[in-house]
Design a protein around this motif. Structure first.
Motif, short mmCIF file in Angstrom:
data_model
loop_
_atom_site.label_atom_id
_atom_site.label_comp_id
_atom_site.label_asym_id
_atom_site.label_seq_id
_atom_site.Cartn_x
_atom_site.Cartn_y
_atom_site.Cartn_z
N GLU A 117 17.37 58.90 30.17
CA GLU A 117 18.67 59.07 29.52
C GLU A 117 18.57 59.61 28.10
O GLU A 117 19.56 59.77 27.41
CB GLU A 117 19.46 57.75 29.53
N ILE A 118 17.34 59.93 27.65
CA ILE A 118 17.19 60.42 26.28
C ILE A 118 17.53 61.91 26.20
O ILE A 118 17.20 62.68 27.10
CB ILE A 118 15.78 60.15 25.73
N GLY A 119 18.23 62.28 25.15
CA GLY A 119 18.53 63.67 24.87
C GLY A 119 17.85 64.09 23.59
O GLY A 119 17.84 63.34 22.61
N VAL A 120 17.26 65.26 23.58
CA VAL A 120 16.55 65.79 22.40
C VAL A 120 17.23 67.07 21.98
O VAL A 120 17.39 67.99 22.79
CB VAL A 120 15.06 66.04 22.70
N ILE A 121 17.65 67.14 20.71
CA ILE A 121 18.29 68.34 20.16
C ILE A 121 17.46 68.80 18.97
O ILE A 121 17.26 68.03 18.02
CB ILE A 121 19.74 68.05 19.71
N ILE A 122 16.97 70.04 19.01
CA ILE A 122 16.20 70.59 17.89
C ILE A 122 16.89 71.86 17.43
O ILE A 122 17.19 72.75 18.23
CB ILE A 122 14.75 70.87 18.28
N THR A 123 17.18 71.90 16.12
CA THR A 123 17.83 73.07 15.53
C THR A 123 17.03 73.54 14.32
O THR A 123 16.12 72.86 13.86
CB THR A 123 19.28 72.72 15.08
N GLY A 124 17.42 74.69 13.80
CA GLY A 124 16.74 75.25 12.63
C GLY A 124 17.50 75.05 11.34
O GLY A 124 17.07 75.51 10.29
N SER A 125 18.64 74.35 11.42
CA SER A 125 19.41 74.08 10.19
C SER A 125 20.05 72.70 10.31
O SER A 125 20.29 72.21 11.41
CB SER A 125 20.47 75.16 9.97
N PRO A 126 20.34 72.09 9.17
CA PRO A 126 20.87 70.73 9.16
C PRO A 126 22.39 70.70 9.32
O PRO A 126 23.13 70.65 8.35
CB PRO A 126 20.46 70.21 7.78
N ASP A 127 22.86 70.73 10.56
CA ASP A 127 24.31 70.68 10.79
C ASP A 127 24.83 69.25 10.60
O ASP A 127 24.05 68.31 10.42
CB ASP A 127 24.65 71.23 12.17
N GLU A 128 26.13 69.11 10.62
CA GLU A 128 26.74 67.78 10.40
C GLU A 128 26.29 66.77 11.46
O GLU A 128 26.17 65.58 11.17
CB GLU A 128 28.27 67.89 10.40
N ALA A 129 26.02 67.24 12.68
CA ALA A 129 25.57 66.35 13.75
C ALA A 129 24.21 65.74 13.43
O ALA A 129 23.88 64.66 13.90
CB ALA A 129 25.53 67.09 15.08
N TRP A 130 23.40 66.43 12.61
CA TRP A 130 22.11 65.89 12.16
C TRP A 130 22.29 65.10 10.86
O TRP A 130 21.74 64.02 10.71
CB TRP A 130 21.08 67.01 11.97
N LEU A 131 23.05 65.66 9.93
CA LEU A 131 23.20 65.03 8.62
C LEU A 131 23.88 63.66 8.69
O LEU A 131 23.46 62.72 8.00
CB LEU A 131 24.00 65.95 7.68
N ASN A 132 24.93 63.54 9.49
CA ASN A 132 25.67 62.27 9.52
C ASN A 132 24.80 61.09 9.93
O ASN A 132 24.79 60.06 9.24
CB ASN A 132 26.91 62.40 10.41
#
Length: 199
Positions: free
Chosen positions: A59-74
């Motif tokens: 059930e784990i989800g992994v999200i990797i991006t190249g910029s710090p969007d609000e979904a990461w920052l919050n």
């Protein structure tokens, strides 16, 4: 070589600096936050084995991006318990500057269980060297292996996009993190700490 400001001095420990440290202590400076720098090569057998053996729940989800969007920052601010607006603005700007630098490859990893954030990590790659910047797990989810999954995901991704060497710094008091990093093959490189002027 130590960096100097009126109230804060960064000291890299070696025997040549012992006399300098003693002089600072006589002048009212105290050492704070001894921190170890650790490193491992991407082709390390221990690291490669860890990539293969870290178990991840279905059930784990992994999200990797190249910029710090609000979904990461919050979740980063929430898990770090950073609530002061000025502190959050400074951190956001730092992350944005990293992401905008063409010489750097930034990685922002977020893991979720059933759609709920449980941890975030960030790293930057420069000239083939990854610097792990943050690994933060939701306080209510600590001790369940999510930190290990975060570290595995961000390091494996970094090795896949061109990192050759991995580097991090960890406060010596954080024995849980040190043991986690050692399990991935990280080895001690050197220690530094800050010398802070007493009031």
């Amino acid at each position: 070589e130590p960096r100097v400001s009126p109230r804060l001095i960064l000291v890299h420990f070696d025997f040549e600096n012992q006399n300098f440290v003693k002089l600072l202590e006589k002048d009212g400076y105290n050492s704070e936050a001894p921190t170890d720098v650790m490193t491992v090569d991407c082709n390390s057998p221990v690291l490669q084995e860890k990539f293969e053996t870290v178990e991840e729940p279905e059930e784990i989800g992994v999200i990797i991006t190249g910029s710090p969007d609000e979904a990461w920052l919050n979740p980063f601010f929430e898990f770090e318990n950073r609530t002061a607006l000025k502190t959050m603005d400074i951190a956001k700007r730092q992350f944005e500057l990293i992401s905008q630098n063409e010489k750097l490859t930034a990685l922002y990893c977020r893991i979720q269980i059933s759609g709920n954030d449980v941890g975030v990590a960030s790293a930057v790659i420069e000239d083939g060297v990854l610097f792990l910047l943050n690994v933060v797990v939701n306080p209510s989810c600590r001790g369940k292996g999510y930190g290990k999954i975060l570290v595995k995901e961000i390091l494996e991704n970094a090795c896949n996009v061109g990192a050759e060497k991995l580097c991090l710094q960890v406060v010596q008091e954080n024995s849980i993190a040190i043991n986690l990093y050692k399990s991935f093959g990280f080895e001690y490189l050197y220690t530094y700490w800050y010398m802070v002027k007493s009031n």
